[in-house]
Scaffold this active site. Sequence first.
Site, PDB file in Angstrom:
ATOM      1  N   ASP A 113     -36.535 -23.363 -74.951  1.00 38.02           N
ATOM      2  CA  ASP A 113     -36.999 -24.697 -74.564  1.00 38.02           C
ATOM      3  C   ASP A 113     -36.271 -25.130 -73.292  1.00 38.02           C
ATOM      4  O   ASP A 113     -36.750 -24.915 -72.191  1.00 38.02           O
ATOM      5  CB  ASP A 113     -36.775 -25.641 -75.748  1.00 38.02           C
ATOM      6  N   LYS A 141     -41.595 -22.116 -74.021  1.00 42.85           N
ATOM      7  CA  LYS A 141     -42.410 -23.245 -73.571  1.00 42.85           C
ATOM      8  C   LYS A 141     -42.684 -23.155 -72.080  1.00 42.85           C
ATOM      9  O   LYS A 141     -41.826 -22.752 -71.302  1.00 42.85           O
ATOM     10  CB  LYS A 141     -41.700 -24.558 -73.903  1.00 42.85           C
ATOM     11  N   PHE A 162     -44.206 -30.170 -79.084  1.00 45.93           N
ATOM     12  CA  PHE A 162     -43.242 -29.994 -80.162  1.00 45.93           C
ATOM     13  C   PHE A 162     -43.903 -29.243 -81.301  1.00 45.93           C
ATOM     14  O   PHE A 162     -44.926 -29.661 -81.833  1.00 45.93           O
ATOM     15  CB  PHE A 162     -42.711 -31.343 -80.646  1.00 45.93           C
ATOM     16  N   ASP A 169     -37.965 -26.388 -86.959  1.00 46.98           N
ATOM     17  CA  ASP A 169     -37.864 -27.555 -87.822  1.00 46.98           C
ATOM     18  C   ASP A 169     -38.115 -28.864 -87.088  1.00 46.98           C
ATOM     19  O   ASP A 169     -38.032 -28.953 -85.871  1.00 46.98           O
ATOM     20  CB  ASP A 169     -36.444 -27.656 -88.400  1.00 46.98           C
TER      21      ASP A 169
HETATM   22  P1  IMP Z   1     -32.942 -24.670 -75.995  1.00 51.10           P
HETATM   23  O1  IMP Z   1     -33.323 -26.031 -75.494  1.00 51.10           O
HETATM   24  O2  IMP Z   1     -33.713 -23.580 -75.302  1.00 51.10           O
HETATM   25  O3  IMP Z   1     -31.453 -24.467 -75.940  1.00 51.10           O
HETATM   26  O4  IMP Z   1     -33.348 -24.645 -77.523  1.00 51.10           O
HETATM   27  C1  IMP Z   1     -32.516 -25.320 -78.419  1.00 51.10           C
HETATM   28  C2  IMP Z   1     -33.115 -25.565 -79.745  1.00 51.10           C
HETATM   29  O5  IMP Z   1     -33.983 -26.692 -79.646  1.00 51.10           O
HETATM   30  C3  IMP Z   1     -33.975 -24.520 -80.363  1.00 51.10           C
HETATM   31  O6  IMP Z   1     -33.258 -23.462 -80.936  1.00 51.10           O
HETATM   32  C4  IMP Z   1     -34.652 -25.348 -81.424  1.00 51.10           C
HETATM   33  O7  IMP Z   1     -33.808 -25.508 -82.541  1.00 51.10           O
HETATM   34  C5  IMP Z   1     -34.829 -26.679 -80.747  1.00 51.10           C
HETATM   35  N1  IMP Z   1     -36.227 -26.865 -80.287  1.00 51.10           N
HETATM   36  C6  IMP Z   1     -36.696 -26.836 -79.028  1.00 51.10           C
HETATM   37  N2  IMP Z   1     -38.023 -27.055 -78.999  1.00 51.10           N
HETATM   38  C7  IMP Z   1     -38.400 -27.203 -80.295  1.00 51.10           C
HETATM   39  C8  IMP Z   1     -39.673 -27.445 -80.934  1.00 51.10           C
HETATM   40  O8  IMP Z   1     -40.749 -27.553 -80.323  1.00 51.10           O
HETATM   41  N3  IMP Z   1     -39.645 -27.550 -82.290  1.00 51.10           N
HETATM   42  C9  IMP Z   1     -38.506 -27.425 -83.035  1.00 51.10           C
HETATM   43  N4  IMP Z   1     -37.309 -27.191 -82.471  1.00 51.10           N
HETATM   44  C10 IMP Z   1     -37.257 -27.089 -81.115  1.00 51.10           C
HETATM   45 MG    MG Z   2     -33.764 -27.084 -84.375  1.00 49.65          MG
END
Ligand code: IMP
Ligand code: MG
Length: 194
Positions: A113, A141, A162, A169
């Site tokens: 994300d 994403k 989302f 979750d």
């Molecule tokens: P990062 O932003 O790439 O470090 O991702 C961090 C964490 O954000 C992921 O491991 C998920 O736990 C959470 N996350 C990001 N996008 C979503 C989503 O669309 N649904 C649920 N959790 C998300």
């Molecule tokens: Mg999460």
Amino acid sequence: MTGSPLVPEYWRSQGVEQVLIDEASIARRVRELGLQLSVELGRDQDVVLIAVLTGAIVFAADLMRAIPTRVAISMVSVSSYGASTTSQGAVLASTLPHNLAGKHVIIVDEVLDSGGTLRLLRAELGRLGVASLRACVLLRKQREPALSTPCEMVGFDIPDVFVVGYGLDFNDEFRNMPFVGVLGPEGIEAGSIR
Ligand code: IMP
Ligand code: MG
């Protein structure tokens, strides 16, 4: 992501608006990723899968069984702070596995994300003398900085919405939903006031 099957009635009643990736498509793609990994790594390597808790547990459980050779499994905990549907900074919330020197390490995460989680783990693991380092995420994403975060293997590129299910979750729920679905504003609102 072929077709768009109906959301089962129960999950619809919980605010899930759309099936983004159905169970069969996930299973097919996970098998491909497992095969790709085993081809790239060959038979005689020390391989360690490091799954990021908690979201990656479902993906990692399936991916490890799609790899037909011996691998070691570890877990690492990373907490991101931010509101419940966005993520910002990432910090290590557990120790890293020991003895990674000389191993082929694959970071397994459910969604790319903001990229904070992967950037952090790459930096930390990169210091440990590993033989190779790969990241394998189920979902990425279509947004920045996700797209410019280094990641060797991506299951599906998805819109910047989302999503929940298959390990993902909202407020620690929905991880057991077997497909990846879009949680609408009603589901988000209902969950956040509980
Ligand atoms: P990062 O932003 O790439 O470090 O991702 C961090 C964490 O954000 C992921 O491991 C998920 O736990 C959470 N996350 C990001 N996008 C979503 C989503 O669309 N649904 C649920 N959790 C998300
Ligand atoms: Mg999460």
